[in-house]
Design a protein around this motif. Structure first.
Motif, mmCIF file in Angstrom:
data_model
loop_
_atom_site.group_PDB
_atom_site.id
_atom_site.type_symbol
_atom_site.label_atom_id
_atom_site.label_comp_id
_atom_site.label_asym_id
_atom_site.label_seq_id
_atom_site.Cartn_x
_atom_site.Cartn_y
_atom_site.Cartn_z
ATOM 1 N N UNK A 1 5.440 -3.497 3.169
ATOM 2 C CA UNK A 1 5.348 -3.170 1.745
ATOM 3 C C UNK A 1 4.217 -3.935 1.065
ATOM 4 N N UNK A 2 3.586 -4.866 1.773
ATOM 5 C CA UNK A 2 2.438 -5.585 1.198
ATOM 6 C C UNK A 2 1.300 -4.629 0.841
ATOM 7 N N UNK A 3 1.257 -3.470 1.496
ATOM 8 C CA UNK A 3 0.191 -2.507 1.233
ATOM 9 C C UNK A 3 0.359 -1.805 -0.108
ATOM 10 N N UNK A 4 1.488 -1.987 -0.758
ATOM 11 C CA UNK A 4 1.743 -1.346 -2.050
ATOM 12 C C UNK A 4 1.168 -2.219 -3.159
ATOM 13 N N UNK A 5 0.166 -1.696 -3.880
ATOM 14 C CA UNK A 5 -0.535 -2.510 -4.871
ATOM 15 C C UNK A 5 0.335 -2.801 -6.087
ATOM 16 N N UNK A 6 1.105 -1.818 -6.526
ATOM 17 C CA UNK A 6 1.937 -1.980 -7.718
ATOM 18 C C UNK A 6 3.080 -2.951 -7.444
ATOM 19 N N UNK A 7 3.179 -4.005 -8.270
ATOM 20 C CA UNK A 7 4.238 -5.002 -8.083
ATOM 21 C C UNK A 7 5.612 -4.358 -8.212
ATOM 22 N N UNK A 8 5.781 -3.493 -9.211
ATOM 23 C CA UNK A 8 7.079 -2.845 -9.436
ATOM 24 C C UNK A 8 7.473 -1.991 -8.245
ATOM 25 N N UNK A 9 6.556 -1.158 -7.754
ATOM 26 C CA UNK A 9 6.854 -0.295 -6.605
ATOM 27 C C UNK A 9 7.176 -1.121 -5.367
ATOM 28 N N UNK A 10 6.455 -2.223 -5.211
ATOM 29 C CA UNK A 10 6.670 -3.073 -4.037
ATOM 30 C C UNK A 10 8.045 -3.727 -4.082
ATOM 31 N N UNK A 11 8.437 -4.258 -5.246
ATOM 32 C CA UNK A 11 9.738 -4.912 -5.379
ATOM 33 C C UNK A 11 10.871 -3.915 -5.159
ATOM 34 N N UNK A 12 10.756 -2.724 -5.761
ATOM 35 C CA UNK A 12 11.807 -1.714 -5.589
ATOM 36 C C UNK A 12 11.913 -1.307 -4.126
ATOM 37 N N UNK A 13 10.782 -1.142 -3.471
ATOM 38 C CA UNK A 13 10.783 -0.776 -2.045
ATOM 39 C C UNK A 13 11.484 -1.845 -1.217
ATOM 40 N N UNK A 14 11.153 -3.109 -1.482
ATOM 41 C CA UNK A 14 11.782 -4.212 -0.755
ATOM 42 C C UNK A 14 13.290 -4.237 -1.007
ATOM 43 N N UNK A 15 13.687 -3.943 -2.234
ATOM 44 C CA UNK A 15 15.104 -4.022 -2.597
ATOM 45 C C UNK A 15 15.940 -2.903 -1.980
ATOM 46 N N UNK A 16 15.341 -1.726 -1.727
ATOM 47 C CA UNK A 16 16.131 -0.596 -1.214
ATOM 48 C C UNK A 16 15.916 -0.317 0.272
#
Length: 720
Positions: A421-436
């Motif tokens: 998920x480090x490849x996701x630039x948007x902080x919000x998108x990255x956090x949500x991805x990590x959480x789900x």
């Protein structure tokens, strides 16, 4: 200071080229760079982290024709030296900083011959840094099939470097590449590229003077991204930023101007080098397949059909090898009880270690089949299409298209998927991805699902080939994916951020899978599963055996006295089941039994008894420990006289009312609990490492546990 480090390093690198050398593999994504790395290094490689960050560092070793050993570093794939993610940022940090431990003596740049113009953009940037470069022109066989002819000698003369045609998929050209590496000099030979000094002449000259360097492009890069280099001190950063302000340096505008200048230069270089006789037919086959497989309507149904084929195969293809493994462990246990001397060590080995190990080894066929089929989908190029198709669905639930890769990867394991998920630039998108991402059912849940499904779902088929068990397994995976999307939808309203995300992805052409790579993946993943899960399960099995074998002395003494009295009465009916009943009562009064009874009131509404409660506790170390725990518990309970498969013992298990423990309601409730609960300490640790805070893993642990409990409660109360 910077100049001093640089001059010292170049002096040492000349000596190094006479002995062993350090080589960096650089290239765009999907150019076969990692395949080449595996071919050059074989199994002589290791994976660590780049200093100070969590990006994987792959290092391997190979022997050159002159006897020197080359250390090869596989740098993350990138389209440019201007990073869009943490992974891409590593390339510049390594190549621009002589003080970096991974700084190479030379670079092997891997380029895709079917898309040479785009690949050479990165080459021109890397070449301008002033390091020796060898160009490995990969996929030349594919280029010929597509009607693309590359005049390698002419291109080599224009660029001033050695160029080697290779095909990493077919293992061809490796000897010539090693020979080219051997012949590389310690100084750069590439011809000058586009004139970039004119982009910001005054700022570049001032940086060169301040840092005592001669390379124009290195000076330009320091102006663009000096903050990423650890070699600079605070005073250096302040001085460079002052130079930027003094000369009105606009990084984004100059990056665009640089790209235009480079492509103009490449147009000149590639004139007379590439002859594309098959331009019209180039992607005809891939386009025809894409019109079907990525269709807006049918594409999703085809993907679901492929998923069902995978889960159906997991059950049907693995049945015979699993039965063989299962009965092999039963035979080993019987043989051990018959021939080993009785005592605690024998019981520990047979009912603790062997039972726990058997509970994990039996699932090797299913794990191997899962990863083999996933590897085929990745190798053919279909998995990239899945991410493309799922992008528009993901966006409706508040996720980026780049979230698809971690989500799909979680089917194998959440840990590397969260890291990706480090490849996701948007902080919000990255956090949500990590959480789900941990909600998507991983391979660790597979043993739990398949064991419970085999207990309550008949081995029947629909229409003669659709397995009910495979259909149920696919249903569990779909439930987990839907749950992840719903949680992401809720989180997009809770987590606030202003930045917008985008999704750019290159779709590779369809190719035949590399069967050697598929077999290697099966072997590697199965070995990793057994070793990583096995270490945890054996440790848990030993501890659990001790807790299940021993208990408060007064309770055990009372049980011994009770059964001694029964044996003295010589009641034939009671004596027939004496040993089994005694073992069962000891287990219930052991430390493990006491622990299970403590949590039983909380889990009874879910349909779970105290034995399942013990498995839930041990599973918080690793989900797959459930199977080993149940195997150990039922082995201890049965005693030496009752040896059988874990499935037969669980099928025969009865509750206090004499009814089966594992009914459909209990099994489905238990599967839902394992589908949603955060039962993986490795995932908790990686979420902490990626977010640099305990806040997110704690929130994740709480919401997933609550979600698992509520889902199991509703399912059991409705189905019982």
């Amino acid at each position: 200071m910077f100049a001093q480090k640089r001059s010292i390093y170049y002096y040492n690198s000349v000596i190094g080229l006479a002995k062993d050398i350090k080589i960096a593999l650089v290239g765009n994504p999907n150019t076969g760079k990692s395949t080449l790395f595996n071919l050059l290094t074989g199994l002589n490689q290791k994976i660590g982290n780049f200093p100070g960050i969590t990006v994987d560092k792959k290092v391997g070793y190979t022997r050159l024709p002159d006897g020197r050993e080359a250390e090869i570093i596989d740098l993350p794939g990138t389209y440019s030296l201007y990073p869009k993610s943490k992974d891409e940022g590593i390339v510049f940090q390594v190549l621009a900083d002589p003080a970096n431990p991974s700084y190479p003596d030379m670079i092997v740049l891997v380029a895709d011959a079917t898309n040479l113009r785009r690949n050479l953009l990165l080459y021109t940037q890397v070449a301008d840094l002033g390091l020796p470069v060898v160009l490995a022109l990969n996929m030349t066989d594919m280029a010929k099939k597509e009607g693309i002819a590359v005049d390698i000698d002419k291109l080599s003369a224009k660029l001033g470097i050695q160029i080697v045609a290779i095909s990493a998929r077919n293992n061809s050209g490796l000897d010539q590449l090693k020979e080219a590496i051997k012949n590389t000099t310690s100084f750069a030979t590439q011809t000058a590229g586009a004139d970039l000094h004119m982009l910001a002449p005054a700022a570049i000259d001032e940086i060169k003077d301040y840092l005592k360097i001669k390379n124009d492009y290195l000076a330009l890069q320091f102006l663009h991204q000096h903050e990423h280099l650890a070699t600079f001190k605070a005073a250096d950063h302040e001085r460079i930023e002052q130079i930027e302000r003094d000369h009105d340096f606009h990084s984004s505008k100059l990056q665009a101007a640089e790209t235009v200048a480079r492509y103009r230069y490449l147009s000149t270089v590639l004139t007379g080098v590439i002859e594309d006789t098959g331009a019209e037919k180039k992607f005809a086959f891939s386009d025809k397949l894409d019109s079907i497989l990525t269709h807006r309507f049918w594409g999703l149904f085809i993907f679901i059909g492929i998923l069902f084929f995978i889960f159906n195969a997991i059950f049907t293809w693995s049945s015979y090898p699993m039965e063989l493994i299962e009965y092999t462990f039963v035979w080993l246990t019987n043989y051990g009880h018959e021939h080993l001397p009785g005592g605690l060590l024998t019981d520990l080995f047979l009912d603790g270690i062997l039972a726990g190990l058997g509970g994990i080894v039996i699932f090797i066929p299913q794990i191997a089949i899962l990863f083999a089929l996933i590897s085929i989908l990745e190798d053919t190029g279909y998995m990239a299409r899945v991410t493309f198709m799922m992008d528009r669905i993901m966006r409706k639930f508040g996720l980026s298209g780049k979230s698809v890769v971690p989500m799909i990867g979680s089917i194998a394991c959440a840990v590397p998927s969260i890291m990706s998920a480090r490849n996701i630039e948007s902080w919000k998108d990255r956090i949500i991805t990590i959480m789900v991402a941990p909600l998507v059912s991983c391979s660790a849940r597979l043993p739990v699902y398949t064991l419970l499904i085999s207990l309550v779902v008949p081995e029947d088929t629909i229409w003669g080939f659709v397995s009910l068990q495979g259909l149920t397994l696919m249903g569990m995976y779909l439930i987990s994916i839907v749950a992840a999307l719903l949680v992401a939808f809720v989180m997009k309203f809770i987590i606030k951020a202003k930045e917008k995300s985008y999704f750019i992805m290159e779709l590779p052409v369809y190719r035949m899978p590399r069967w050697a790579n598929v077999i290697y993946t099966m072997y590697e993943k199965s070995k990793t599963f057994v070793i990583e899960a096995g270490k945890v399960i054996i440790a848990i099995s030993i501890v659990l055996w001790v807790l299940a074998t021993y208990g408060p002395s007064e309770r055990f003494e009372a049980i011994e006295a009770k059964y001694a009295a029964i044996e003295a009465q010589k009641d034939s009916v009671q004596i027939a089941t004496l040993e089994r009943d005694k073992s069962a009562e000891k287990l219930e009064n052991s430390y493990a039994g006491i622990l299970g009874h403590m949590i039983e009131p909380a889990i009874r509404p879910l349909g779970f008894d105290w034995k399942i409660g013990i498995a839930l506790i041990t599973s918080f170390a690793a989900r797959e420990a459930f199977v080993g725990t149940m195997a150990t518990i039922y082995s201890v309970e049965g005693g030496d006289e009752e040896v059988g498969t874990i499935r037969s013992k669980m099928l025969a298990a009865k509750n206090a009312e004499g009814l089966p423990v594992f009914t459909f309601a209990t099994a489905f409730s238990l599967m839902l609990f394992y589908a949603f609960a955060m039962q993986c300490m490795s995932t908790v640790a990686i979420v902490y490492r990626e977010t640099k805070s305990w806040k997110w893993p704690v929130i994740q642990l709480v919401y997933m546990t609550a979600m698992a409990y509520i889902a199991s409660l509703i399912a059991y109360q409705l189905l019982k």
